[in-house]
Scaffold this motif. Structure first.
Motif, PDB file in Angstrom:
ATOM      1  N   GLU A  42     -10.699  -3.110  -2.219  1.00 40.77           N
ATOM      2  CA  GLU A  42      -9.263  -2.850  -2.328  1.00 40.77           C
ATOM      3  C   GLU A  42      -8.538  -3.905  -1.518  1.00 40.77           C
ATOM      4  O   GLU A  42      -9.098  -4.478  -0.577  1.00 40.77           O
ATOM      5  N   THR A  43      -7.308  -4.168  -1.912  1.00 43.21           N
ATOM      6  CA  THR A  43      -6.527  -5.170  -1.200  1.00 43.21           C
ATOM      7  C   THR A  43      -6.131  -4.633   0.168  1.00 43.21           C
ATOM      8  O   THR A  43      -5.907  -3.432   0.335  1.00 43.21           O
ATOM      9  N   GLY A  49       1.477   2.645   1.449  1.00 41.36           N
ATOM     10  CA  GLY A  49       0.174   3.135   1.871  1.00 41.36           C
ATOM     11  C   GLY A  49      -0.928   3.051   0.832  1.00 41.36           C
ATOM     12  O   GLY A  49      -2.066   3.425   1.096  1.00 41.36           O
ATOM     13  N   THR A  50      -0.615   2.555  -0.365  1.00 45.21           N
ATOM     14  CA  THR A  50      -1.602   2.428  -1.433  1.00 45.21           C
ATOM     15  C   THR A  50      -1.929   0.958  -1.647  1.00 45.21           C
ATOM     16  O   THR A  50      -1.017   0.140  -1.743  1.00 45.21           O
ATOM     17  N   PRO A  51      -3.226   0.603  -1.726  1.00 40.97           N
ATOM     18  CA  PRO A  51      -3.572  -0.800  -1.982  1.00 40.97           C
ATOM     19  C   PRO A  51      -2.911  -1.303  -3.266  1.00 40.97           C
ATOM     20  O   PRO A  51      -2.761  -0.549  -4.236  1.00 40.97           O
TER      21      PRO A  51
END
Length: 184
Positions: A42-43, A49-51
């Motif tokens: 994931e990035t 708060g979400t990649p």
């Protein structure tokens, strides 16, 4: 563990870790092949708060070969990214996302055959108590192919690039810092 599978796994370890991705080895599916391994990524960069993008890379190996694979290895990848709502509604997004995959494979020199997959676009609107959440759009690329050799390093590098492209980054973002000035 067959030597051919061990060689393939070692080729993955030789690939330099990319910038901006968090990698984790995870349990692989156990019913698809006698031998399997899997990674997620994931990035580092997030939005609320979400990649920006995440994915899964699975190596399947069946020494007896599987006819549908046309070989003894199969790579299965998935990449998911949140995209701008207008981009998510664009009917050309699916073709563009598929080209991100094929271009990344070409760029990495990942020889393969029997490439298949899907691109899914999801547009979500919220209602009721969730109205504080904005509408969102996602693109998900799922694909599998048979690598031409057990050297899986170029395929992993292509997957790294695909995650960065889906996150809206330039392909060069997938190149590790130590290699940024080097030529391939």
């Amino acid at each position: 563990m067959p030597e051919r599978f061990r060689t393939a796994l070692l080729s993955l370890r030789e690939v330099a870790r990319p910038r901006g991705l968090i990698l984790e080895e995870v349990p692989a599916p156990s019913r698809l092949a006698p031998y399997a391994a899997a990674l997620t990524a994931e990035t580092v960069q997030t939005e609320a708060g979400t990649p920006l993008a995440s994915g899964r890379f699975v190596v399947l190996h069946d020494p007896a070969t599987q006819r549908a694979w046309d070989g003894d290895f199969r790579l299965v990848v998935m990449v998911r990214a949140r995209v701008d709502e207008a981009i998510g509604a664009d009917p050309l997004l699916s073709a563009a996302a598929w080209s991100w995959l094929t271009d990344a494979l070409e760029h990495a020199g990942a020889g393969r055959h029997a490439l298949v997959g899907t691109v899914t676009r999801v547009l979500s609107d919220t209602f009721g108590g969730l109205e504080l959440t904005d509408a969102s759009a996602q693109v998900e690329i799922r694909s599998s192919w048979t690598p031409a050799t057990p050297d899986l390093g170029p395929h992993l590098q292509a997957w790294y690039e695909l995650i960065h492209l889906a996150a809206g980054h330039e392909p060069e973002s997938a190149v590790p810092l130590g290699l940024a000035g080097a030529t391939r």
